[in-house]
Design an enzyme around this catalytic site. Structure first.
Site, PDB file in Angstrom:
ATOM      1  N   GLY A 101       0.826  -1.211   0.000  1.00 11.14           N
ATOM      2  CA  GLY A 101       0.000   0.000   0.000  1.00 11.14           C
ATOM      3  C   GLY A 101       0.859   1.260   0.000  1.00 11.14           C
ATOM      4  O   GLY A 101       0.612   2.200  -0.766  1.00 11.14           O
ATOM      5  N   HIS A 102       1.868   1.250   0.829  1.00  9.14           N
ATOM      6  CA  HIS A 102       2.768   2.403   0.957  1.00  9.14           C
ATOM      7  C   HIS A 102       3.441   2.719  -0.387  1.00  9.14           C
ATOM      8  O   HIS A 102       3.467   3.874  -0.828  1.00  9.14           O
ATOM      9  CB  HIS A 102       3.816   2.053   2.024  1.00  9.14           C
ATOM     10  CG  HIS A 102       4.885   3.058   2.240  1.00  9.14           C
ATOM     11  ND1 HIS A 102       4.642   4.359   2.618  1.00  9.14           N
ATOM     12  CD2 HIS A 102       6.239   2.944   2.134  1.00  9.14           C
ATOM     13  CE1 HIS A 102       5.794   5.006   2.740  1.00  9.14           C
ATOM     14  NE2 HIS A 102       6.783   4.173   2.449  1.00  9.14           N
ATOM     15  N   ILE A 103       3.927   1.683  -1.047  1.00 11.38           N
ATOM     16  CA  ILE A 103       4.597   1.886  -2.335  1.00 11.38           C
ATOM     17  C   ILE A 103       3.589   2.418  -3.363  1.00 11.38           C
ATOM     18  O   ILE A 103       3.875   3.354  -4.110  1.00 11.38           O
ATOM     19  CB  ILE A 103       5.229   0.565  -2.837  1.00 11.38           C
ATOM     20  CG1 ILE A 103       6.358   0.145  -1.884  1.00 11.38           C
ATOM     21  CG2 ILE A 103       5.748   0.716  -4.271  1.00 11.38           C
ATOM     22  CD1 ILE A 103       6.889  -1.248  -2.145  1.00 11.38           C
TER      23      ILE A 103
END
Ligand code: HEM
Ligand code: SF4
Ligand code: SF4
Lengths: 295, 210
Positions: free
Chosen positions: B169-171
């Protein structure tokens, strides 16, 4: 030992069928605790046949020697003195791998082919495939596998899979002077055990019974116990062993579901981009900031 | 290197280096950890020289991770303290996901989602370290009863899976939010970017205009 490579029913960390054309007869080893005199001939025979030599330990003032299973001692005699309704009893149990019908070690192992179960029921470690993680130790309900400090591989009783493949009985069976260890097809062995139980009951052991725990789908090493109602008395033989909820959770459906979940997050993210487009700086703000810079 | 006056400094060189050290270590940990996760991922062991090497290396990557992530924690924990606005921001996250940020509460240097991610990662990391030590068979597992080792194995696998999901998700969010990658690579962002995505921080940095 891969002599029986055509007869594998279970193979660690493998999701497709293993070579399993032939169905060999299920075997079992019976350890009749009531006939055992604790002479340790089986321990010696095991080391001789398998060519293992344990380090010389220290004397703890008890008969147990070595004190525990090790990577070189795949079977040990455990002695316990217990008070029962019959007075003081000396219970001797030959400990070692039980060759479970549903082996927790194999279930836990993450290395393909490091643990196999032959169709005859023997559970065998293939050390060349073992990565030394020790998950089998975590998965085993009987505390059997031992990790070697020398090579970081695990070892345990093979039920002499090499001898059995060649039609011989395991070395411990061959050597037992009292006939306390018997080997044969599981069917024949269970039949033989029933005869023993009947005999013991007749001689006043009302709770005599077979230890072939169903929580692990039965075992291929079974005991005849005079006190089958209290197996713990025999140096902690578990009463109702099973793989247990933790290991089932750790090795069960949760893993593939987690993988699917991760894939869903990735695919979901991609389609979010495709449907919503990038999160860019709006024209409006670009202009505002440009104006501010000018002023 | 001359800095562009249209840009604002966002992360210091030390912060960026720390972030990428954590990122690299995380990839090493994930790729080596997955080897034990499910048969599907066993081929990943080839990246490390085989299953035995993956088994040997993974926990030592973990030791490096403790150092790097620990550094990250010290650097960012104050910045990531949740404020009321952040909580408000989180209640509107649905709008944000739908690409409509007009009604989002003004976020500071980091928004509520970024802060939440930080704390979730901290929680995962703590669980992974504690459980990782318990299942480290070569040196530690013999210290613990088998029931605890079994529990730790479940915790480690679960926390690992959650952490992987968070990082995916962060990426993605870093890609989705255009130009934000630059902040972590070069340390600076355009003023317009700052005003768009972190208006309160933009005001703070530019001396309160508007
Ligand atoms: C930070 C300290 C960590 C330590 C000490 C540690 C240690 C371990 C150990 C000892 C194992 C068992 C396999 C082996 O013997 O190598 C393992 C498995 C694993 N690790 Fe870690 N680890 C840590 C962090 C992480 C991180 C950050 C991840 C990535 C998200 C991760 C993912 C995994 C996974 C997926 C497994 C397989 C779990 C299973 O299915 O049982 N670990 N770890
Ligand atoms: S007793 Fe332990 S090592 Fe032996 S087959 Fe059962 S689970 Fe595996
Ligand atoms: S130590 Fe070896 S046999 Fe045991 S689970 Fe790990 S890879 Fe499998």
């Amino acid at each position: 030992m891969a002599l029986q490579s055509l007869d594998i029913t279970r193979c660690s960390a493998t999701t497709t069928p293993s070579p399993s054309q032939r169905q060999t007869q299920e075997v079992a080893k019976l350890i009749d605790v009531t006939k055992c005199i604790g002479c340790k001939a089986c321990q010696v025979a095991c080391m001789e046949w398998n060519d293992t030599r344990d380090a010389i330990g220290t004397n703890h003032g008890v008969l147990d020697n070595p004190m525990d299973l090790t990577e070189a001692s795949w079977t040990v005699m455990r002695y316990s003195e217990v008070e029962t309704d019959r007075g003081l009893e000396w219970l001797i149990r030959k400990d070692g791998c039980m060759h479970c019908g549903n082996p927790g070690c194999l279930k836990a192992c993450p290395a393909p082919g490091a643990i196999v179960q032959y169709s005859n029921g023997i559970v065998d470690f293939h050390e060349e495939n073992c990565i030394g993680c020790g998950y089998c130790i975590t998965g085993c309900p009987f505390n059997i596998p031992r990790l070697s400090k020398k090579d970081s591989k695990v070892y345990k009783c093979t039920l002499c899979s090499d001898r059995v493949a060649a039609g011989l009985e395991p070395a411990c069976v061959k050597t037992c002077p009292t006939g306390a260890i018997v080997f044969g097809t599981k069917e024949a062995i269970l039949h033989h055990a029933e005869g023993r139980i009947a005999d013991l009951k007749e001689r006043g052991y009302a709770n005599a019974g077979i230890y072939n725990p169903q929580g692990v789908d039965g075992t291929h090493v079974i005991y005849v116990l005079h006190h089958a109602d209290k197996p713990e008395m025999y140096s902690g033989l578990p009463d109702n062993p099973s793989i247990g909820p933790m290991v089932e959770l750790w090795k069960g459906a949760a893993k593939p579901l987690a993988s699917l979940g991760l894939a869903a997050v990735g695919v979901g993210a991609f389609f979010h981009y495709v449907t919503k487009g990038p999160n860019e700086v709006s024209e409006e703000i670009e202009k505002e900031v440009e104006d501010e810079n000018k002023s | 290197m001359k800095t562009n006056p249209d840009t604002l400094p966002r992360y210091t060189a030390a912060e960026r280096v720390n972030h990428w050290l954590v990122a690299f270590t995380f990839f090493l940990m994930t790729l080596s950890g997955l080897v034990f996760f499910q048969p599907l991922y066993v081929p990943l062991n080839q990246l490390f020289g085989g299953g035995v090497w993956a088994r040997i290396l993974h926990p030592f990557f973990g030791v490096a991770m403790i150092v790097f992530f620990g550094g990250m924690y010290v650097r960012f924990r104050q910045l990531c303290a949740m404020t009321l606005t952040d909580r408000e921001w989180l209640t509107h996250v649905r709008d944000m996901v739908n690409g409509d940020d007009r009604n989002m509460p003004e976020s500071g240097k980091l928004n509520g989602g970024q802060k939440l991610l930080f704390w979730l990662l901290v929680a995962c990391m703590v669980l992974l370290v504690l459980s990782g030590i318990v299942i480290w068979r070569a040196y530690f597992s013999f210290l613990f009863p088998v029931g605890l080792v079994r529990f730790a194995a479940v915790v480690h696998a679960a926390a690992g899976a959650v952490m992987m999901a968070l990082i995916i998700g962060h990426i993605y969010l870093a890609i989705w939010t255009r130009e934000s990658m630059g902040a972590m690579l070069y340390g600076r962002v355009r003023k317009a970017w700052a005003k768009q995505h972190h208006p309160a921080w933009f005001r703070e940095m530019t001396g309160g205009s508007k």
